[in-house]
Design an enzyme around this catalytic site. Structure first.
Site, short mmCIF file in Angstrom:
data_model
loop_
_atom_site.label_atom_id
_atom_site.label_comp_id
_atom_site.label_asym_id
_atom_site.label_seq_id
_atom_site.Cartn_x
_atom_site.Cartn_y
_atom_site.Cartn_z
N ARG A 164 0.83 -1.22 0.00
CA ARG A 164 0.00 0.00 0.00
C ARG A 164 0.86 1.27 0.00
O ARG A 164 0.51 2.28 0.59
CB ARG A 164 -0.96 0.02 1.20
N SER A 238 -10.95 -1.01 3.40
CA SER A 238 -10.13 -1.21 4.60
C SER A 238 -9.67 0.13 5.13
O SER A 238 -9.02 0.89 4.41
CB SER A 238 -8.90 -2.06 4.27
N GLU A 334 -4.98 3.27 6.34
CA GLU A 334 -4.74 3.15 4.90
C GLU A 334 -5.40 4.33 4.17
O GLU A 334 -4.92 4.82 3.16
CB GLU A 334 -5.33 1.82 4.41
C1 LIG Z 1 -15.65 -0.83 -0.83
C2 LIG Z 1 -14.18 -0.54 -1.06
C3 LIG Z 1 -13.30 -1.58 -1.23
C4 LIG Z 1 -11.93 -1.32 -1.44
N1 LIG Z 1 -11.09 -2.37 -1.63
C5 LIG Z 1 -9.78 -2.16 -1.87
C6 LIG Z 1 -8.90 -3.26 -2.11
O1 LIG Z 1 -9.29 -4.41 -2.15
N2 LIG Z 1 -7.59 -2.97 -2.31
C7 LIG Z 1 -7.10 -1.70 -2.31
O2 LIG Z 1 -5.89 -1.53 -2.51
N3 LIG Z 1 -7.92 -0.65 -2.10
C8 LIG Z 1 -9.23 -0.85 -1.87
N4 LIG Z 1 -10.07 0.22 -1.65
C9 LIG Z 1 -9.52 1.58 -1.64
C10 LIG Z 1 -9.65 2.31 -3.01
O3 LIG Z 1 -10.50 1.62 -3.85
C11 LIG Z 1 -8.27 2.43 -3.67
O4 LIG Z 1 -7.35 3.08 -2.83
C12 LIG Z 1 -8.36 3.20 -5.01
O5 LIG Z 1 -7.14 3.12 -5.70
C13 LIG Z 1 -8.73 4.66 -4.79
O6 LIG Z 1 -8.99 5.22 -6.05
P1 LIG Z 1 -9.67 6.63 -6.19
O7 LIG Z 1 -9.67 6.99 -7.63
O8 LIG Z 1 -11.00 6.60 -5.53
O9 LIG Z 1 -8.65 7.54 -5.39
P2 LIG Z 1 -8.95 8.78 -4.46
O10 LIG Z 1 -9.60 8.32 -3.19
O11 LIG Z 1 -9.64 9.84 -5.22
O12 LIG Z 1 -7.47 9.24 -4.13
C14 LIG Z 1 -6.60 8.43 -3.40
C15 LIG Z 1 -5.21 9.07 -3.37
O13 LIG Z 1 -4.67 9.08 -4.68
C16 LIG Z 1 -4.39 10.42 -5.10
N5 LIG Z 1 -4.75 10.46 -6.53
C17 LIG Z 1 -5.92 10.09 -7.12
N6 LIG Z 1 -5.85 10.21 -8.44
C18 LIG Z 1 -4.61 10.67 -8.73
C19 LIG Z 1 -3.93 11.03 -9.94
N7 LIG Z 1 -4.50 10.91 -11.15
N8 LIG Z 1 -2.66 11.48 -9.85
C20 LIG Z 1 -2.04 11.63 -8.63
N9 LIG Z 1 -2.64 11.33 -7.46
C21 LIG Z 1 -3.90 10.84 -7.51
C22 LIG Z 1 -5.28 11.30 -4.24
O14 LIG Z 1 -4.74 12.61 -4.13
C23 LIG Z 1 -5.25 10.54 -2.93
O15 LIG Z 1 -4.06 10.81 -2.23
C24 LIG Z 1 -11.45 0.01 -1.45
C25 LIG Z 1 -12.36 1.07 -1.28
C26 LIG Z 1 -13.72 0.81 -1.10
C27 LIG Z 1 -14.67 1.96 -0.96
#
Ligand SMILES: Cc1cc2nc3c(=O)[nH]c(=O)nc-3n(C[C@H](O)[C@H](O)[C@H](O)COP(=O)(O)OP(=O)(O)OC[C@H]3O[C@@H](n4cnc5c(N)ncnc54)[C@H](O)[C@@H]3O)c2cc1C
Length: 338
Positions: A164, A238, A334
């Site tokens: 992570r 998580s 996380e």
């Molecule tokens: C129900 C559920 C289940 C999940 N299961 C998992 C799992 O199994 N494994 C796992 O690893 N994660 C899991 N997650 C967490 C999440 O899905 C991941 O962390 C995902 O990658 C977040 O993507 P996002 O686009 O929503 O990012 P955001 O929440 O919008 O951003 C996350 C971080 O990335 C940065 N960021 C976003 N886009 C960019 C970009 N284009 N350039 C630079 N920085 C950027 C943001 O500034 C922030 O710091 C889960 C979440 C939920 C709600």
């Protein structure tokens, strides 16, 4: 030039459904638009937040700076007889990319089915699930330096992926906006079904030689049964990382808790199951005001409808303190706290 709006509600843009506002908000859906924004000076001298799907963020207050929502789309691929390079825009929904790859027979990311969020965020915390991590399929990515506006291609080695973790969360934090990611996938499928829950579900479905589509379907079913859907109950998956401790620390704790759930990490370290630790402290499924933990997975903190970010954050503090008092293990979040 993308339009910068003022006082925008972020409630639809975070999977916790926390009702906070952004002072400024801009949705960028092309690389040219991103370049224009960065060279316009509007992103200078104020706090910035790059936002994908908002599924790994907890807002605890209004955001006083500029939110840049990355919506750059597009998926394409280049294949030879063995391997495929798939390129996806940072704003592509992660699971749409997985579906594209699975339906084209490109193997490697099927275990990452149904992880919420966007492609651009996937390298940030090296997303992972069911025995596979983003780093296993990552080839390179393109990103723009927020200060200079210059683009740079990041190789695998430059990303320093860990559990992570990546350089984008550490030494490069807040410096780059990822615009697209290249993935290296295989045309000949070697499926990874080593995870117990996948094996069990394949057995239940009487599938002995699974295809990548089978694995994707099984992972989707397991996730739906275990995790709350953010469209009906706010959450960010998580909330805590699984703690990694030394073998010596593990041995000490296991003396008092012989059934401590653990997995070896190389020769010297042990990964503990944060969900198990939290559950042992009596938190699984509890409701505290508008927040609490998910009934099927104590690692997931939920919003029962009207939680504030502060309320969720305070509850997470309580979990950290209770787990520490019982096990002497410090849980690390996380989810990104803002
Ligand atoms: C129900 C559920 C289940 C999940 N299961 C998992 C799992 O199994 N494994 C796992 O690893 N994660 C899991 N997650 C967490 C999440 O899905 C991941 O962390 C995902 O990658 C977040 O993507 P996002 O686009 O929503 O990012 P955001 O929440 O919008 O951003 C996350 C971080 O990335 C940065 N960021 C976003 N886009 C960019 C970009 N284009 N350039 C630079 N920085 C950027 C943001 O500034 C922030 O710091 C889960 C979440 C939920 C709600």
């Amino acid at each position: 030039m993308p339009l910068v709006q003022e006082n925008v509600s972020l409630k639809p843009y975070n999977s916790f459904g926390i009702p906070v506002n952004a002072r400024f908000f801009v949705d960028v859906d092309t690389e040219d638009g991103l370049q224009d924004l960065l060279s316009s000076g509007q992103a200078e001298n104020q706090e910035l937040l790059v936002l994908g799907g908002g599924s790994n963020i907890l807002f605890t207050k209004d955001f006083q700076g500029l939110v840049i929502k990355v919506s750059i789309r597009g998926i394409s691929h280049l294949a030879d007889s063995e391997q495929v390079i798939v390129t996806a825009g940072a704003g592509v929904v992660w699971n749409d990319l997985v579906t594209y790859c699975v339906s084209n027979g490109f193997a490697g990311m099927e275990n990452l089915t149904l992880i919420p969020g966007t492609v651009g965020a996937s390298p940030i915390q090296n997303i992972g699930a069911y025995g596979v991590e983003l780093k296993d399929v990552f080839h390179s990515c393109k990103a723009y330096n927020i200060k200079t506006g210059a683009s740079k291609a990041f190789t695998f080695d430059e990303c320093h992926f860990g559990y992570r973790e990546s350089s984008f969360k550490k030494e490069l934090k807040g410096q780059y906006i990822i615009s697209s990611v290249n993935f290296k996938l295989n045309k000949s499928a070697v499926v990874n079904t080593s995870y117990g829950a996948i094996e069990a579900e394949l057995l239940a479905r009487k599938i002995s030689t699974p295809t990548i589509a089978d694995v994707s379907s099984v992972v989707a079913a397991i996730r739906v049964s275990k995790l709350p859907d953010p469209s009906t109950i706010g959450n960010a998956g998580s909330f805590f990382k699984n703690p990694i401790i030394s073998v010596a620390e593990y041995t000490e704790i296991a003396r008092s808790f012989p059934d401590l759930v653990h997995y070896p990490v190389g020769q010297t370290h042990i990964k503990l199951a944060a969900g198990w630790l939290i559950e042992q402290c009596g938190f699984k499924g509890i409701v505290v005001g508008q927040t609490g933990t998910w009934k099927n997975q104590a690692l997931v903190i939920v919003n029962h409808g009207a939680a504030t970010g502060q309320e969720v954050y305070s509850f997470s503090e309580r979990i950290i303190a209770t787990v520490y008092n019982k096990f002497s293990v410090k849980l690390e979040r996380e989810v990104n706290i803002l």
